[in-house]
Design a protein around this motif. Structure first.
Motif, PDB file in Angstrom:
ATOM      1  N   SER A   1       2.882   9.996  -3.017  1.00  0.00           N
ATOM      2  CA  SER A   1       2.053  10.740  -4.043  1.00  0.00           C
ATOM      3  C   SER A   1       0.618  10.224  -3.588  1.00  0.00           C
ATOM      4  O   SER A   1       0.324   9.366  -2.895  1.00  0.00           O
ATOM      5  CB  SER A   1       2.179   9.661  -5.181  1.00  0.00           C
ATOM      6  OG  SER A   1       1.240   9.827  -6.208  1.00  0.00           O
ATOM      7  N   ASP A   2      -0.504  11.178  -4.014  1.00  0.00           N
ATOM      8  CA  ASP A   2      -1.999  10.995  -3.927  1.00  0.00           C
ATOM      9  C   ASP A   2      -2.667  10.515  -4.937  1.00  0.00           C
ATOM     10  O   ASP A   2      -3.772  10.538  -4.993  1.00  0.00           O
ATOM     11  CB  ASP A   2      -2.632  12.384  -3.255  1.00  0.00           C
ATOM     12  CG  ASP A   2      -2.476  13.458  -4.120  1.00  0.00           C
ATOM     13  OD1 ASP A   2      -1.767  13.405  -5.109  1.00  0.00           O
ATOM     14  OD2 ASP A   2      -3.054  14.312  -3.817  1.00  0.00           O
ATOM     15  N   ALA A   3      -1.849  10.165  -6.015  1.00  0.00           N
ATOM     16  CA  ALA A   3      -2.399   9.613  -7.397  1.00  0.00           C
ATOM     17  C   ALA A   3      -3.482   8.562  -7.055  1.00  0.00           C
ATOM     18  O   ALA A   3      -3.198   7.485  -6.203  1.00  0.00           O
ATOM     19  CB  ALA A   3      -1.500   9.012  -8.266  1.00  0.00           C
ATOM     20  N   PRO A   4      -4.633   8.319  -7.732  1.00  0.00           N
ATOM     21  CA  PRO A   4      -5.692   7.284  -7.253  1.00  0.00           C
ATOM     22  C   PRO A   4      -4.987   6.039  -7.690  1.00  0.00           C
ATOM     23  O   PRO A   4      -4.226   5.737  -8.445  1.00  0.00           O
ATOM     24  CB  PRO A   4      -6.658   7.529  -8.318  1.00  0.00           C
ATOM     25  CG  PRO A   4      -6.775   8.997  -8.637  1.00  0.00           C
ATOM     26  CD  PRO A   4      -5.290   9.386  -8.471  1.00  0.00           C
TER      27      PRO A   4
ATOM     28  N   TYR B   1       0.899  -1.262   0.182  1.00  0.00           N
ATOM     29  CA  TYR B   1      -0.065   0.082  -0.210  1.00  0.00           C
ATOM     30  C   TYR B   1       0.837   1.355   0.098  1.00  0.00           C
ATOM     31  O   TYR B   1       1.198   1.780   1.102  1.00  0.00           O
ATOM     32  CB  TYR B   1      -0.944  -0.103   1.426  1.00  0.00           C
ATOM     33  CG  TYR B   1      -1.769  -1.284   1.264  1.00  0.00           C
ATOM     34  CD1 TYR B   1      -2.948  -1.610   0.638  1.00  0.00           C
ATOM     35  CD2 TYR B   1      -1.289  -2.168   2.349  1.00  0.00           C
ATOM     36  CE1 TYR B   1      -3.478  -2.827   0.633  1.00  0.00           C
ATOM     37  CE2 TYR B   1      -2.115  -3.607   2.332  1.00  0.00           C
ATOM     38  CZ  TYR B   1      -3.081  -3.815   1.487  1.00  0.00           C
ATOM     39  OH  TYR B   1      -3.790  -5.019   1.731  1.00  0.00           O
ATOM     40  N   PRO B   2       1.370   1.715  -1.253  1.00  0.00           N
ATOM     41  CA  PRO B   2       2.313   2.756  -1.227  1.00  0.00           C
ATOM     42  C   PRO B   2       1.937   4.072  -0.368  1.00  0.00           C
ATOM     43  O   PRO B   2       0.828   4.480  -0.742  1.00  0.00           O
ATOM     44  CB  PRO B   2       2.557   2.873  -2.856  1.00  0.00           C
ATOM     45  CG  PRO B   2       2.029   1.620  -3.410  1.00  0.00           C
ATOM     46  CD  PRO B   2       1.021   1.100  -2.443  1.00  0.00           C
ATOM     47  N   GLY B   3       2.727   4.278   0.525  1.00  0.00           N
ATOM     48  CA  GLY B   3       2.713   5.738   1.072  1.00  0.00           C
ATOM     49  C   GLY B   3       1.916   5.599   2.383  1.00  0.00           C
ATOM     50  O   GLY B   3       1.692   6.548   3.163  1.00  0.00           O
TER      51      GLY B   3
ATOM     52  N   ARG C   1      -7.545   7.997  -0.250  1.00  0.00           N
ATOM     53  CA  ARG C   1      -6.568   7.441  -1.360  1.00  0.00           C
ATOM     54  C   ARG C   1      -5.723   6.299  -1.171  1.00  0.00           C
ATOM     55  O   ARG C   1      -5.373   5.779  -2.125  1.00  0.00           O
ATOM     56  CB  ARG C   1      -5.896   8.760  -1.773  1.00  0.00           C
ATOM     57  CG  ARG C   1      -6.629   9.894  -2.572  1.00  0.00           C
ATOM     58  CD  ARG C   1      -6.770   9.637  -3.960  1.00  0.00           C
ATOM     59  NE  ARG C   1      -7.787  10.616  -4.708  1.00  0.00           N
ATOM     60  CZ  ARG C   1      -7.403  11.746  -5.232  1.00  0.00           C
ATOM     61  NH1 ARG C   1      -5.989  12.002  -5.347  1.00  0.00           N
ATOM     62  NH2 ARG C   1      -8.330  12.789  -5.785  1.00  0.00           N
ATOM     63  N   LEU C   2      -5.080   6.123  -0.283  1.00  0.00           N
ATOM     64  CA  LEU C   2      -4.133   5.200   0.162  1.00  0.00           C
ATOM     65  C   LEU C   2      -4.762   4.002   0.805  1.00  0.00           C
ATOM     66  O   LEU C   2      -4.018   3.117   1.062  1.00  0.00           O
ATOM     67  CB  LEU C   2      -3.383   5.756   1.299  1.00  0.00           C
ATOM     68  CG  LEU C   2      -2.515   7.245   1.074  1.00  0.00           C
ATOM     69  CD1 LEU C   2      -1.747   7.581   1.963  1.00  0.00           C
ATOM     70  CD2 LEU C   2      -1.677   6.923  -0.271  1.00  0.00           C
ATOM     71  N   THR C   3      -6.187   3.834   0.813  1.00  0.00           N
ATOM     72  CA  THR C   3      -6.900   2.735   1.732  1.00  0.00           C
ATOM     73  C   THR C   3      -7.581   2.111   0.557  1.00  0.00           C
ATOM     74  O   THR C   3      -8.460   2.399  -0.243  1.00  0.00           O
ATOM     75  CB  THR C   3      -7.989   3.442   2.512  1.00  0.00           C
ATOM     76  OG1 THR C   3      -7.151   4.167   3.395  1.00  0.00           O
ATOM     77  CG2 THR C   3      -8.629   1.883   3.322  1.00  0.00           C
ATOM     78  N   PRO C   4      -7.325   0.569   0.740  1.00  0.00           N
ATOM     79  CA  PRO C   4      -8.146  -0.331  -0.313  1.00  0.00           C
ATOM     80  C   PRO C   4      -9.811  -0.391   0.305  1.00  0.00           C
ATOM     81  O   PRO C   4      -9.820  -0.470   1.424  1.00  0.00           O
ATOM     82  CB  PRO C   4      -7.541  -1.671   0.056  1.00  0.00           C
ATOM     83  CG  PRO C   4      -6.748  -1.599   1.505  1.00  0.00           C
ATOM     84  CD  PRO C   4      -6.490  -0.015   1.546  1.00  0.00           C
ATOM     85  N   PRO C   5     -10.697  -0.320  -0.494  1.00  0.00           N
ATOM     86  CA  PRO C   5     -11.896  -0.261  -0.136  1.00  0.00           C
ATOM     87  C   PRO C   5     -12.664  -1.409   0.637  1.00  0.00           C
ATOM     88  O   PRO C   5     -13.328  -0.990   1.703  1.00  0.00           O
ATOM     89  CB  PRO C   5     -12.538  -0.352  -1.515  1.00  0.00           C
ATOM     90  CG  PRO C   5     -11.797   0.329  -2.667  1.00  0.00           C
ATOM     91  CD  PRO C   5     -10.336  -0.329  -2.039  1.00  0.00           C
ATOM     92  N   ALA C   6     -11.930  -2.599   0.488  1.00  0.00           N
ATOM     93  CA  ALA C   6     -12.433  -3.805   1.288  1.00  0.00           C
ATOM     94  C   ALA C   6     -12.124  -3.561   2.987  1.00  0.00           C
ATOM     95  O   ALA C   6     -12.569  -4.528   3.794  1.00  0.00           O
ATOM     96  CB  ALA C   6     -12.122  -5.033   0.943  1.00  0.00           C
ATOM     97  N   ARG C   7     -11.144  -2.489   3.068  1.00  0.00           N
ATOM     98  CA  ARG C   7     -10.498  -2.544   4.680  1.00  0.00           C
ATOM     99  C   ARG C   7     -10.513  -1.184   4.927  1.00  0.00           C
ATOM    100  O   ARG C   7      -9.733  -0.862   5.898  1.00  0.00           O
ATOM    101  CB  ARG C   7      -9.225  -3.091   4.451  1.00  0.00           C
ATOM    102  CG  ARG C   7      -8.755  -4.570   3.810  1.00  0.00           C
ATOM    103  CD  ARG C   7      -7.507  -5.210   3.418  1.00  0.00           C
ATOM    104  NE  ARG C   7      -6.701  -4.949   5.170  1.00  0.00           N
ATOM    105  CZ  ARG C   7      -5.681  -5.424   5.138  1.00  0.00           C
ATOM    106  NH1 ARG C   7      -4.823  -5.858   4.076  1.00  0.00           N
ATOM    107  NH2 ARG C   7      -5.047  -5.469   6.479  1.00  0.00           N
ATOM    108  N   ILE C   8     -11.521  -0.553   4.797  1.00  0.00           N
ATOM    109  CA  ILE C   8     -11.781   1.014   5.302  1.00  0.00           C
ATOM    110  C   ILE C   8     -12.005   1.032   6.671  1.00  0.00           C
ATOM    111  O   ILE C   8     -11.219   1.732   7.448  1.00  0.00           O
ATOM    112  CB  ILE C   8     -13.000   1.607   4.483  1.00  0.00           C
ATOM    113  CG1 ILE C   8     -12.490   1.974   3.170  1.00  0.00           C
ATOM    114  CG2 ILE C   8     -13.323   2.946   5.515  1.00  0.00           C
ATOM    115  CD1 ILE C   8     -13.950   2.605   2.432  1.00  0.00           C
ATOM    116  N   GLY C   9     -12.482   0.139   7.310  1.00  0.00           N
ATOM    117  CA  GLY C   9     -12.672   0.120   8.769  1.00  0.00           C
ATOM    118  C   GLY C   9     -11.421  -0.052   9.534  1.00  0.00           C
ATOM    119  O   GLY C   9     -10.965   0.682  10.527  1.00  0.00           O
ATOM    120  N   GLU C  10     -10.624  -0.988   9.167  1.00  0.00           N
ATOM    121  CA  GLU C  10      -9.473  -1.464   9.590  1.00  0.00           C
ATOM    122  C   GLU C  10      -8.394  -0.398   9.495  1.00  0.00           C
ATOM    123  O   GLU C  10      -7.730  -0.138  10.458  1.00  0.00           O
ATOM    124  CB  GLU C  10      -8.785  -2.909   9.191  1.00  0.00           C
ATOM    125  CG  GLU C  10      -7.479  -3.265   9.611  1.00  0.00           C
ATOM    126  CD  GLU C  10      -6.816  -4.394   8.988  1.00  0.00           C
ATOM    127  OE1 GLU C  10      -5.794  -4.531   9.037  1.00  0.00           O
ATOM    128  OE2 GLU C  10      -7.591  -5.032   7.967  1.00  0.00           O
TER     129      GLU C  10
END
Length: 446
Positions: A433-436, A235-237, A363-372
């Protein structure tokens, strides 16, 4: 804050419900920001520190209040990742937000009614559950926004949220600050009242793969969190962002929590009485709030236009100037009106922190693990809220209680120490970087 019963996991799951966002849902989510700001301003930033000052005296107030704040944040720091993992497994996040809010409200209503020790315990619990609620609330942002308007919606939440500070300060002006027990009860009631629309009208799409919440989950989520921290390259950044966030939230949250004490000490050293100083503290807070409302909208717009990274950098530059100015007020004995200028700039810049760093984290978070991952986000925020008050308590203890300096001078030195932390956070965040991101099917929960 476990849900009573969760259905067993389904062997197969269908697609999530369509992402339909209504104006009523957005308005209700935004209104919760106003509600919790009533608590943060009325209790954490303003009246509870003054109650501690009344109980232990000006010389010991900073260190005592710093320790109480640090303890409450330490509790949240420990449980934040676990709470995040629980919400990822649950069918919905909203029950967690409701439970944390109700517990916070109940213990806030008890402040100043149970003696010093009892009230200190109530504050620790109230602040810990308030912080937990922030974690659940932030994780609901994707339910009321899209990638294109997330900065704007978050900024509106920040701007409208700061109107809650008017409520908190207004209650103090209306009721007076002498009967703080009544004041805290009214703050609790207002928090609950403005929270209700969010509970009722923010509709979640729900978790398509709910899983049991049990002790096995505790072990699994703890192991997963540790693996995430060890494998930051996936998870870069992310890890660098979380580390940098420790330092700027450390400094900013600390200076917010002590602003009332700082104002009173500057006012008293200028010849005012303590009561006059408390009145000036309220006016300065109102000034800061006014600019915070404006700043929330401006920085939210800037985040959508420039991206969260550039926006956050601009905000950090502003905070460097603010900390320098605030420190000089105490060190040089500058007139009280200088704090009005500093507070106005701080209020405007405060909106930028939350308008930029929530979308940055998403931007840095995978959708399936937002809570974690918001658990980690909350965890580092709580860690900073432990270390910040401890640093503040240590500096003021050495300068005021041991060094015999005037309270405003010792606090001025403390503010300069906090300035160095903002500078360090800027250095840490520069390479990110904050690129999507292009997430895998697994990271999207598919």
């Amino acid at each position: 804050m476990l849900e009573p019963q969760l259905a067993p996991p389904q062997p197969t799951t269908g697609p999530r419900l369509p992402h339909v966002i209504t104006r009523r849902a957005v308005a209700s989510w935004v209104l919760y920001d106003l509600a919790n700001t009533i608590f943060s301003m009325g209790v954490v930033s303003l009246y509870f520190s003054l109650w501690v000052r009344d109980q232990v005296g000006a010389e010991r107030a900073d260190s005592r209040y710093g320790v109480l704040t640090a303890v409450s944040m330490a509790i949240t720091f420990v449980i934040a990742p676990l709470l995040g993992a629980m919400t990822d497994r649950a069918r919905r996040r909203m029950p967690f937000l409701v439970a944390s809010t109700v517990i916070c409200v109940a213990f806030t209503a008890l402040l100043a009614r149970l003696g010093y020790t009892g009230t200190a315990l109530c504050f620790i619990i109230a602040n810990a559950t308030y912080q937990a609620g922030l974690q659940f609330y932030d994780a609901l942002l994707p339910e009321v926004s899209t990638e294109e308007n997330r900065g704007r919606i978050g900024g509106i939440g920040v701007g409208v949220g700061y109107l809650g500070s008017y409520v908190a300060v207004g209650l103090g002006m209306w009721l007076g600050t002498e009967n703080k027990a009544l004041l805290f009860t009214c703050i609790a009631a207002a928090f609950l009242l403005f929270s209700i629309p969010c509970f009722l009208f923010v509709r979640e799409r729900g978790n398509p793969r709910p899983r049991p919440i049990n002790w096995q989950m505790v072990r699994e989520s703890t192991g997963e969190t540790l693996r995430t921290l060890r494998s930051g390259n996936r998870y870069p950044g992310l890890i660098r962002f979380l580390v940098g966030r420790v330092f700027y939230t450390d400094a900013i949250n600390t200076v917010i929590s002590i602003m009332a004490l700082y104002t009173v000490n500057v006012a008293v050293s200028g010849g005012m009485t303590e009561k006059q100083g408390q009145a000036r503290a309220q006016l300065i807070m109102l000034c800061a709030i006014t600019f915070a409302v404006i700043g929330g909208f401006v920085w939210g717009w800037a985040t959508d236009r420039m991206g969260p990274r550039r926006t956050l950098n601009l905000v950090l530059y502003a905070w460097m100037a603010i900390f320098l100015g605030a420190g000089l007020v105490g060190l040089l004995g500058l007139p009280l009106w200088c704090l009005f200028v500093v507070a106005s700039a701080a209020g405007f810049s405060m909106g930028g922190i939350w308008a930029a760093d929530r979308p940055y984290m998403l931007r840095l978070t995978p959708p399936a693990r937002i809570g974690e991952f918001y658990g980690l986000y909350g965890m580092v925020g709580r860690f900073s809220a432990i270390t910040g008050p401890i640093i503040w308590a240590g500096v003021t203890y050495l300068t005021i209680q041991r060094g015999g300096m005037l309270p405003r001078v010792g606090q001025g030195i403390g503010v300069i120490v906090l300035l160095s932390m903002v500078i360090l956070s800027w250095i840490i965040l520069r390479p990110i970087s904050d690129a999507p991101r292009e997430w895998s099917a697994e990271d999207r929960g598919e």
